[in-house]
Design a protein around this motif. Structure first.
Motif, PDB file in Angstrom:
ATOM      1  N   ILE A 227       2.356  -4.462   7.236  1.00 55.51           N
ATOM      2  CA  ILE A 227       1.819  -3.745   6.074  1.00 55.51           C
ATOM      3  C   ILE A 227       0.970  -4.676   5.213  1.00 55.51           C
ATOM      4  N   GLY A 228      -0.122  -4.147   4.730  1.00 59.30           N
ATOM      5  CA  GLY A 228      -0.959  -4.857   3.748  1.00 59.30           C
ATOM      6  C   GLY A 228      -1.223  -3.925   2.574  1.00 59.30           C
ATOM      7  N   LEU A 229      -1.311  -4.493   1.378  1.00 60.84           N
ATOM      8  CA  LEU A 229      -1.462  -3.648   0.182  1.00 60.84           C
ATOM      9  C   LEU A 229      -2.811  -3.834  -0.486  1.00 60.84           C
TER      10      LEU A 229
ATOM     11  N   ARG B 223      -5.396 -12.002  -0.423  1.00 63.55           N
ATOM     12  CA  ARG B 223      -6.710 -12.289   0.136  1.00 63.55           C
ATOM     13  C   ARG B 223      -7.765 -12.414  -0.962  1.00 63.55           C
TER      14      ARG B 223
ATOM     15  N   GLN C 228      -2.788 -10.024   2.155  1.00 68.01           N
ATOM     16  CA  GLN C 228      -2.865 -10.200   3.605  1.00 68.01           C
ATOM     17  C   GLN C 228      -1.837  -9.251   4.230  1.00 68.01           C
TER      18      GLN C 228
ATOM     19  N   ASN D 184      -1.505  -0.006   3.700  1.00 73.48           N
ATOM     20  CA  ASN D 184      -2.066  -0.064   5.057  1.00 73.48           C
ATOM     21  C   ASN D 184      -0.937  -0.435   6.004  1.00 73.48           C
ATOM     22  N   LEU D 185      -0.781   0.353   7.065  1.00 76.61           N
ATOM     23  CA  LEU D 185       0.382   0.126   7.925  1.00 76.61           C
ATOM     24  C   LEU D 185       0.001   0.259   9.394  1.00 76.61           C
ATOM     25  N   SER D 186       0.522  -0.653  10.188  1.00 75.81           N
ATOM     26  CA  SER D 186       0.327  -0.556  11.635  1.00 75.81           C
ATOM     27  C   SER D 186       1.586  -1.050  12.334  1.00 75.81           C
TER      28      SER D 186
ATOM     29  N   GLY E  63      -2.006  -4.009  15.285  1.00 76.03           N
ATOM     30  CA  GLY E  63      -2.278  -2.675  15.804  1.00 76.03           C
ATOM     31  C   GLY E  63      -3.287  -1.955  14.928  1.00 76.03           C
TER      32      GLY E  63
ATOM     33  N   ARG F 170      -4.407   0.518  12.158  1.00 74.67           N
ATOM     34  CA  ARG F 170      -3.677   0.856  10.937  1.00 74.67           C
ATOM     35  C   ARG F 170      -4.156   2.174  10.340  1.00 74.67           C
TER      36      ARG F 170
END
Ligand code: ADP
Ligand code: MG
Ligand code: ZN
Length: 475
Positions: A7-9, A119, A156, A196-198, A207, A209
């Protein structure tokens, strides 16, 4: 096959500056539709934006605290898209030179510390709001929010669970509140998170996302993560493929649905914003901001433990919210009694707040009045019961301590004569108990003390009464 969630935010924090990012309109939440607008923020042709300096300072503050490098020569970019909540048909943002880069936020989950990469942080303007009328009355546009300054904080893809995500958001929220740059009212949209999820094999390549929007509470975020993890795993287990898309979370239904396929940077035809000057951050400006950074929660915690000898637990309660540590420091400074102030806030004040289901942001109590109560109790002018009662009176009705205690007659009679008189009376009235005491029954002493305190009323100074009673009983 074992699977790992990644997961990224992207967190949007609305800044609590008084005015908008490129004009003088108020940033105040709500208000009658289209009353917080001017030609600049409603996108009239021919107007020129002017950058609000405070927005840059707030961004730099957050960047410094998160250990980012600060972009000293930056600029804004136009992100072009058409949507009715965006009257200019472009959003002024930063694609090429975000003001902060490469930072880190430390989170704690399951007793373990973990760094999460940041990031970038960039500055941008918020869009307006669409209000869907009842039935087929149509959709209305409210541009009050257009041009409210935002920081977008991009992490990230370092999260591996919903717990880590929540821990990070709580940590970020604490930092934003202590820096006093965002009010973090999620229900008013001041802190908004896209997830954001993969899914991938542990340690393998990332993967495909999806990005989930419209998450406006920690609970919604947690549920959305669970739902999306399961949805993607189910697709993969059946040999299917994940589509890169933006999905909308419906918290009432407890499910998400696809909104649009994911757009890329080139879809927005980004180009440098021609109406604004480049942003230059001089050494002097940067140093000034650094020197004025406030003390943050974790620094306060360490200081309380080190300087005041408070326990880890007490220090955590006190730094749980800026208003609580603020009140504690106020009482502590004014009374010169940090330990007593800590007990008051973690004890009585927290109790009073909890019993009223009061949120820390609603906490208003007069630190100087509470400090007066500490001096009263420590100097023996009031007893602990009166102390508690008076704290409540100050807390609930901002009572004046001196007046309140005097009117209730709760100042302790410490004068020797009164106490001697009462003890003498009690001994005369309860000669049998006195005799019991003399024959070695210590219990009788307790009984006699009770009688003395009763006669003294709520205002009795127990220490003095006990001393006098022992003295007059003799032997
Ligand atoms: P965009 O700006 O197009 O939305 P970015 O590459 O800037 O995409 O990433 C946005 C967010 O998505 C970042 O927080 C990043 O960490 C996260 N992210 C990127 N790729 C993945 C992935 N495969 N799985 C989960 N999160 C991701
Ligand atoms: Mg994005
Ligand atoms: Zn305006």
């Amino acid at each position: 096959m074992s699977r790992e969630v990644v997961i990224g935010l992207e967190v949007h924090a609305e800044l609590s500056t008084k005015s908008k990012i490129f004009c003088g309109c108020t940033t105040e939440f709500g208000g009658e539709a289209n009353t917080h607008v001017c030609p600049v923020c409603s996108g009239m042709p021919g107007v020129l934006p002017k950058l609000n300096r405070t927005v840059v300072e707030y961004a730099v503050k957050l960047g410094l605290v998160l250990g980012c490098s600060i972009t000293r020569n930056g600029k804004f970019d136009r992100k072009n898209y058409f949507y009715p909540d965006l009257p200019k048909a472009y959003q002024v943002s930063q694609l090429y030179t975000p003001i902060c880069r490469d930072g880190q936020i430390e989170i704690w989950t399951g007793g373990q510390k973990k760094p999460i990469g940041i990031r970038e942080i960039h500055m941008e303007e918020d869009a307006g709001k669409l209000i869907h009328g009842p039935g087929d009355s149509g959709t209305f546009m409210d541009f009050n929010r257009c041009g409210v300054p935002l920081l977008e904080i991009v992490s990230q893809p370092d999260f591996r669970s919903g717990d880590e995500v929540i821990a990070c958001l709580e940590q970020l929220r604490e930092i934003l509140l202590y820096l006093d740059i965002c009010d973090c009212k999620m229900q008013e949209g001041s802190l908004r998170t896209d997830v954001n999820l993969s899914i991938r094999q542990p340690g393998g390549e990332l993967g495909v996302r999806t990005e989930m929007k419209n998450l406006n509470s920690f609970k919604a975020i947690r549920r959305a993560i669970e739902y999306e993890t399961e949805r993607q795993i189910n697709i993969l287990e059946r040999g299917g493929e994940i589509m890169q898309e933006t999905r909308r979370w419906d918290d009432e239904k407890g499910e998400s649905c696809g909104m649009r396929s994911k757009e890329n940077a080139h879809d927005y035809r980004y180009f440098p914003e021609p109406d604004l000057l480049p942003i230059e951050i001089s050494d002097a400006w940067l140093t000034g901001i650094k020197e004025n950074l406030p003390e943050l929660a974790h620094q306060k915690r360490q200081r309380y433990i080190r300087d005041y000898g408070l326990s880890e637990k007490e220090a955590s309660v006190l730094t749980g919210h800026k208003n609580i540590s603020g009140l504690f420091e106020d009482i502590s400074e004014q009374s010169g009694e940090p330990t007593e102030a800590a007990h008051m806030v973690t004890g009585s004040i927290m109790y009073l707040m909890n019993s009223r289901a009061m949120l820390p942001e609603e906490l208003r109590a007069d630190g100087s009045k509470l400090a007066v109560l500490i001096s009263f109790v420590l100097s023996g002018k009031i007893n602990r019961n009166t102390y508690k009662e008076a704290i409540e009176a100050v807390f609930t009705k901002d009572a004046d301590p001196e007046t309140y205690i005097a009117e209730k007659g709760l100042f302790m009679s410490s004068d020797d004569k009164t106490i001697t008189g009462i003890v003498t009376e009690v001994l005369a009235d309860h000669a049998a108990a006195a005799a019991d005491y003399h024959s070695g029954r210590e219990k009788a002493f307790g009984f006699l003390m009770g009688q003395v305190m009763k006669k003294l009323g709520g205002a009795g100074n127990p220490a003095m009464a006990e001393k006098k009673l022992r003295e007059l009983l003799g032997g």
